[in-house]
Write an enzyme that holds these catalytic residues in place. Structure first.
Site, mmCIF file in Angstrom:
data_model
loop_
_atom_site.group_PDB
_atom_site.id
_atom_site.type_symbol
_atom_site.label_atom_id
_atom_site.label_comp_id
_atom_site.label_asym_id
_atom_site.label_seq_id
_atom_site.Cartn_x
_atom_site.Cartn_y
_atom_site.Cartn_z
ATOM 1 N N ASP A 124 1.359 -1.180 -0.089
ATOM 2 C CA ASP A 124 0.041 0.195 -0.174
ATOM 3 C C ASP A 124 0.805 0.995 -0.090
ATOM 4 O OD1 ASP A 124 -2.837 0.902 1.837
ATOM 5 O OD2 ASP A 124 -1.527 1.163 -0.295
ATOM 6 N N ASP A 166 -7.711 -7.478 2.094
ATOM 7 C CA ASP A 166 -6.863 -7.129 2.854
ATOM 8 C C ASP A 166 -7.232 -7.004 3.895
ATOM 9 O OD1 ASP A 166 -6.325 -4.099 2.729
ATOM 10 O OD2 ASP A 166 -5.163 -4.651 3.953
ATOM 11 N N CYS A 223 -11.121 -27.553 12.688
ATOM 12 C CA CYS A 223 -10.366 -26.378 12.420
ATOM 13 C C CYS A 223 -8.272 -27.230 12.341
ATOM 14 C CB CYS A 223 -9.710 -24.930 12.666
ATOM 15 S SG CYS A 223 -8.137 -24.184 12.285
ATOM 16 N N CYS A 256 -5.164 -26.497 11.794
ATOM 17 C CA CYS A 256 -4.083 -25.938 11.806
ATOM 18 C C CYS A 256 -3.539 -26.276 12.773
ATOM 19 C CB CYS A 256 -4.285 -24.396 12.319
ATOM 20 S SG CYS A 256 -5.300 -23.726 13.984
ATOM 21 N N CYS A 310 -5.496 -25.791 16.364
ATOM 22 C CA CYS A 310 -6.446 -26.504 16.696
ATOM 23 C C CYS A 310 -6.126 -28.056 16.960
ATOM 24 C CB CYS A 310 -7.437 -25.983 15.626
ATOM 25 S SG CYS A 310 -8.487 -25.279 15.796
ATOM 26 N N HIS A 328 -3.752 -19.602 14.462
ATOM 27 C CA HIS A 328 -5.150 -20.271 13.733
ATOM 28 C C HIS A 328 -5.987 -18.863 13.218
ATOM 29 C CE1 HIS A 328 -9.055 -21.851 14.501
ATOM 30 N NE2 HIS A 328 -9.840 -20.414 14.382
HETATM 31 N N1 2YY Z 1 -3.889 3.645 0.012
HETATM 32 C C1 2YY Z 1 -5.112 3.607 0.349
HETATM 33 N N2 2YY Z 1 -4.781 2.562 0.995
HETATM 34 C C2 2YY Z 1 -6.055 2.438 2.513
HETATM 35 C C3 2YY Z 1 -6.373 1.122 3.344
HETATM 36 C C4 2YY Z 1 -7.015 1.263 3.988
HETATM 37 N N3 2YY Z 1 -7.429 0.306 5.045
HETATM 38 C C5 2YY Z 1 -8.823 0.072 5.230
HETATM 39 N N4 2YY Z 1 -9.335 -0.394 6.134
HETATM 40 C C6 2YY Z 1 -8.508 -1.110 7.407
HETATM 41 C C7 2YY Z 1 -9.822 -0.684 8.875
HETATM 42 C C8 2YY Z 1 -9.082 -1.811 10.018
HETATM 43 C C9 2YY Z 1 -8.156 -0.754 10.054
HETATM 44 C C10 2YY Z 1 -8.073 -1.495 11.318
HETATM 45 C C11 2YY Z 1 -8.619 -2.777 11.694
HETATM 46 C C12 2YY Z 1 -8.402 -3.305 14.029
HETATM 47 O O1 2YY Z 1 -7.130 -3.000 14.116
HETATM 48 O O2 2YY Z 1 -9.317 -4.915 13.722
HETATM 49 C C13 2YY Z 1 -9.604 -2.935 11.168
HETATM 50 C C14 2YY Z 1 -9.764 -2.640 10.051
HETATM 51 N N5 2YY Z 1 -9.435 1.399 4.112
HETATM 52 C C15 2YY Z 1 -8.590 1.894 4.039
HETATM 53 C C16 2YY Z 1 -8.251 2.766 2.608
HETATM 54 C C17 2YY Z 1 -7.298 3.238 1.832
HETATM 55 C C18 2YY Z 1 -7.520 3.644 0.638
HETATM 56 O O3 2YY Z 1 -8.184 4.723 0.382
HETATM 57 N N6 2YY Z 1 -6.254 3.857 -0.048
#
Ligand code: 2YY
Length: 369
Positions: A90, A263, A301, A303, A306, A332
């Site tokens: 990213d 992701d 599972c 894994c 488990c 897991h």
């Molecule tokens: N370049 C670019 N990268 C992104 C990464 C992202 N990641 C997200 N969401 C992830 C949110 C997220 C954050 C933390 C946790 C947790 O702690 O469990 C879960 C989900 N939305 C996103 C939007 C974008 C985007 O527009 N542009």
């Protein structure tokens, strides 16, 4: 060079093979997050044996530490981190924009202060492409602005227009096809702006297109509505990537609308706070009800965790703040997500996706229930 071949489809859901410079992966696929070049608590051999062949890292973090020049000088990202599968990075388009007043956005690019030591830095669309190519990632995301939620319509429109101008600059900045580049759709929660951004981005010669600006705190119905509206509008023959998603139930809904790549930090982040995924929903291993529970996390599972350990033992490790608690929980959860994707791909190949989705939701207790 990136090659995407669709092998089978079931409604809008499709399964395929994504081939890059360092290997291939079946889609729909989930990418575990290796932000700084490692998946926390899990060795690459466990990542591979779970069935993953593509992971996500982040050029923003790698640039700040250890530095993209160092990675380039030691032979590139794959050699440096010891992962011989596909790597997508990213761009930092999410991270830098969550730095708040540590960041200044201009047409040229974004000035930001390192979250590590406060030092001053500048990212432009061109520099991000240069860094991604120089460390040899298989797929690089363009620098975009992940439009915050909530945003006014006016802000969302200006933001998507800048992201589009940056997208064109990113294409111009490419010097090699060894690193594939994906564009990113923005537009906030405004359907007409999302359609505009999807069209603008799809018309550029990207190797794949991502839906950005979601999973940023918007209501779930907005994420579902925008995903179902936009995914089918993206080029059929190119990979479609929904960034930052997500929960198992959200992944299945997005696959149904034609998304190929996902992701999220969830499986590994949740593992570290004791939340484990099972086919009946999430389980919090800290709960006293697991004190003497001799069953594995999930009976279905296979894994390492488990096959060898009980909920009672995992709860004990977590309560004792043992490092192995984090490791075994992460093994897991990653395996669960890999199985989720494997079963999803099988269902599409067998034209059983609707039945698979129905069965999943009949057993899986989501947060909303
Ligand atoms: N370049 C670019 N990268 C992104 C990464 C992202 N990641 C997200 N969401 C992830 C949110 C997220 C954050 C933390 C946790 C947790 O702690 O469990 C879960 C989900 N939305 C996103 C939007 C974008 C985007 O527009 N542009």
């Amino acid at each position: 060079m990136l090659n995407f071949e669709i092998l089978a489809s079931d409604g809008k859901a499709r399964t395929g093979i994504l081939k890059g410079t360092h290997g291939q992966t079946e889609t729909p696929c989930f990418m575990p997050v290796a932000t700084a070049g490692a998946i926390k608590g899990v060795r690459w051999e466990e990542v591979k044996s779970s069935g993953y062949s593509m992971v996500l890292s982040n050029i923003y973090h790698l640039y700040l530490r250890p530095g993209t020049e160092l990675i380039e000088n030691v032979g590139g990202i794959h050699k440096f981190v010891g992962w011989d599968g596909l790597i997508l990075t990213d761009s930092g388009g999410f991270q830098v924009f969550s730095l708040g007043d540590l960041m200044k956005l201009t047409e040229e690019g974004v000035y930001f202060r390192s979250h590590i030591d406060g030092s001053k830095h500048f990212f432009s669309p061109e520099l991000v492409i240069e860094y991604e190519e120089k460390i040899g990632v298989d797929i690089g995301m363009v620098l975009d602005e992940c439009t915050p939620y909530p945003a006014t319509r006016e802000y969302a429109k200006h933001s998507l227009e800048r992201t589009y101008r940056w997208a064109k600059r990113s294409i111009e900045a490419r010097t090699s096809d060894k690193t594939a580049i994906f564009g990113i759709v923005q537009g906030g929660t405004f359907d007409d702006l999302r359609i505009l951004s999807a069209k603008l981005t799809s018309d550029l010669p990207f190797d794949g297109v991502a839906i950005g600006g979601l999973s940023v705190g918007e209501p779930k119905e907005d994420m579902y509505r925008i995903t179902s509206l936009i995914a089918p509008l993206l080029p059929y023959e190119k990979p479609r990537y929904l960034m930052g998603v997500g929960k198992p139930e959200d992944i299945i809904v997005a696959v149904e609308h034609g998304v190929d790549m996902f992701d999220c930090v969830m499986p590994t982040r949740n593992a570290r706070n004791g939340t484990l995924f099972t086919w009946n929903g999430k389980l919090n291993i800290k709960s006293a009800k697991y004190k003497s529970d001799e069953r594995p996390v999930d009976e279905n599972c296979d894994c390492y965790t488990c096959r060898n350990f009980s909920r009672a033992y995992l709860r004990h490790l977590f309560a004792s703040k043992e490092i192995n608690a984090l490791i075994l929980n992460s093994i897991h959860n990653l395996h669960f997500y890999a199985q989720l994707m494997e079963k999803t791909r099988e269902a599409i190949k067998n034209k059983q996706f609707k039945e698979f989705k129905k069965e999943f939701f009949s057993k899986y207790k989501t947060d909303e229930e």
